[in-house]
Design a protein around this motif. Structure first.
Motif, PDB file in Angstrom:
ATOM      1  N   VAL A  69       0.958  -1.247  -0.052  1.00 39.08           N
ATOM      2  CA  VAL A  69       0.114  -0.075  -0.012  1.00 39.08           C
ATOM      3  C   VAL A  69       0.999   1.326  -0.157  1.00 39.08           C
ATOM      4  CG1 VAL A  69      -1.893   1.232   1.135  1.00 39.08           C
ATOM      5  CG2 VAL A  69      -1.940  -0.966   1.269  1.00 39.08           C
ATOM      6  N   VAL A  70       0.709   2.122  -0.925  1.00 35.88           N
ATOM      7  CA  VAL A  70       1.413   3.430  -0.963  1.00 35.88           C
ATOM      8  C   VAL A  70       0.550   4.592  -0.316  1.00 35.88           C
ATOM      9  CG1 VAL A  70       2.029   5.175  -2.438  1.00 35.88           C
ATOM     10  CG2 VAL A  70       2.372   2.716  -3.107  1.00 35.88           C
ATOM     11  N   VAL A  71       1.042   5.103   0.737  1.00 40.32           N
ATOM     12  CA  VAL A  71       0.579   6.193   1.458  1.00 40.32           C
ATOM     13  C   VAL A  71       0.943   7.423   1.647  1.00 40.32           C
ATOM     14  CG1 VAL A  71      -0.449   4.212   3.268  1.00 40.32           C
ATOM     15  CG2 VAL A  71       1.667   5.862   3.832  1.00 40.32           C
ATOM     16  N   GLY A  72       0.298   8.483   1.835  1.00 44.46           N
ATOM     17  CA  GLY A  72       0.793   9.735   2.072  1.00 44.46           C
ATOM     18  C   GLY A  72       1.067  10.565   0.725  1.00 44.46           C
ATOM     19  N   MET A  73       0.399  10.256  -0.314  1.00 48.25           N
ATOM     20  CA  MET A  73       0.461  11.010  -1.621  1.00 48.25           C
ATOM     21  C   MET A  73      -0.268  12.371  -1.371  1.00 48.25           C
ATOM     22  SD  MET A  73      -0.770   9.859  -5.330  1.00 48.25           S
ATOM     23  CE  MET A  73       0.125   8.419  -5.354  1.00 48.25           C
ATOM     24  N   ARG A  74       0.536  13.148  -1.783  1.00 50.15           N
ATOM     25  CA  ARG A  74       0.200  14.873  -1.619  1.00 50.15           C
ATOM     26  C   ARG A  74      -1.060  14.840  -2.732  1.00 50.15           C
ATOM     27  NH1 ARG A  74       5.314  18.296  -0.923  1.00 50.15           N
ATOM     28  NH2 ARG A  74       6.510  17.133   0.723  1.00 50.15           N
ATOM     29  N   PRO A  75      -1.854  15.819  -2.687  1.00 47.39           N
ATOM     30  CA  PRO A  75      -2.624  16.052  -3.601  1.00 47.39           C
ATOM     31  C   PRO A  75      -2.115  16.571  -4.960  1.00 47.39           C
ATOM     32  CG  PRO A  75      -3.446  17.141  -1.409  1.00 47.39           C
ATOM     33  CD  PRO A  75      -1.906  16.551  -1.416  1.00 47.39           C
ATOM     34  N   ALA A  81      -3.704   4.459   0.284  1.00 44.88           N
ATOM     35  CA  ALA A  81      -4.418   5.044   1.634  1.00 44.88           C
ATOM     36  C   ALA A  81      -3.726   6.543   1.903  1.00 44.88           C
ATOM     37  CB  ALA A  81      -4.244   3.805   2.622  1.00 44.88           C
ATOM     38  N   LEU A  82      -4.621   6.838   2.850  1.00 42.80           N
ATOM     39  CA  LEU A  82      -4.297   8.213   3.021  1.00 42.80           C
ATOM     40  C   LEU A  82      -3.154   8.455   3.978  1.00 42.80           C
ATOM     41  CD1 LEU A  82      -5.861  10.786   2.037  1.00 42.80           C
ATOM     42  CD2 LEU A  82      -6.999  10.891   4.140  1.00 42.80           C
ATOM     43  N   ASN A  83      -3.080   7.667   4.893  1.00 42.11           N
ATOM     44  CA  ASN A  83      -1.983   7.436   5.947  1.00 42.11           C
ATOM     45  C   ASN A  83      -1.615   6.356   6.333  1.00 42.11           C
ATOM     46  OD1 ASN A  83      -3.549   7.129   7.782  1.00 42.11           O
ATOM     47  ND2 ASN A  83      -4.196   9.131   7.982  1.00 42.11           N
TER      48      ASN A  83
END
Lengths: 136, 136
Positions: free
Chosen positions: A78-84, A103-105
């Motif tokens: 899962v890749v998390v923390g992508m900035r908008p 996922a968000l975080n």
């Protein structure tokens, strides 16, 4: 040489990418991760990209490769923390990060992995994420 | 500007230091951490330094400052992942990282924080600093 640390937290391996990835760094990270998955028996890999301003096709491909390697070794990625802004650029570049869950975080990533393990979902490549039942 | 991400995992904030710390990066990290501790109410801060080849007096001081700030905000700080060579160099440099708890890896750091919270231990600075009783 830069080396991205792989941290083990419970059943999950956490990687926080903060440096510019070179070919060599990317290959080393893939090898490290594969070895750690086998050594620890972890079933989840979380890749945090909070620090990344840009996800170009190179990084995108690296993430896909890591996800594929992990999948073969029976671990969810899962890749998390992508900035908008990163998400917008990705789409503009036509990169859809196929086969990569996001996922968000970190905490939501952990929940996602736990849920996926519980339901024994199969990660399907492609856009619509067809749910299939897996026999492990 | 480089910014070190602060990841929240349960009751703990995790920071993985991978880049060379400049004055500005260090100050930003301290501010980010303080804000996140207050915002999340976390009681533990884990700083992973697996990626660091060298811990000089600047980084040592930064770690001490972070530990002090966290303590004031009722959070324990544990530094994890120190390489053997780094430990040797630290001692040779005469830096003893007073007031900083260390653990071998993130998981042990989490255990340490959980145990410390459970026992409401008071973090005492290193060898000689007097022990004081805290009322939490």
């Amino acid at each position: 040489m830069e080396r991205v640390p792989v941290l083990k937290i419970g059943d999950i391996l956490l990687v926080s990418i903060q440096v510019d990835m070179s070919d060599q760094t990317a290959v080393t990270l893939q090898e490290d991760l594969a070895e750690r998955i086998v050594a620890t028996g972890c079933h989840g890999v979380i890749i945090d990209i909070t620090a990344l301003d840009i996800v170009d096709s190179f990084v995108g491909r690296m993430l896909s490769t890591i996800a594929s390697i992990s999948r073969v070794l029976d671990a969810e990625t899962v890749v998390v923390g992508m900035r908008p802004a990163v998400a917008i650029t990705l789409v503009e570049l036509g990169l859809s990060l196929n086969g990569i869950r996001t996922a968000l975080n970190v905490e939501r990533g952990m929940e996602l992995i736990a849920a996926a393990r519980a339901a024994e979902w199969v990660l399907t490549d492609g856009d619509e994420d067809a749910e299939t039942t897996a026999t492990t």
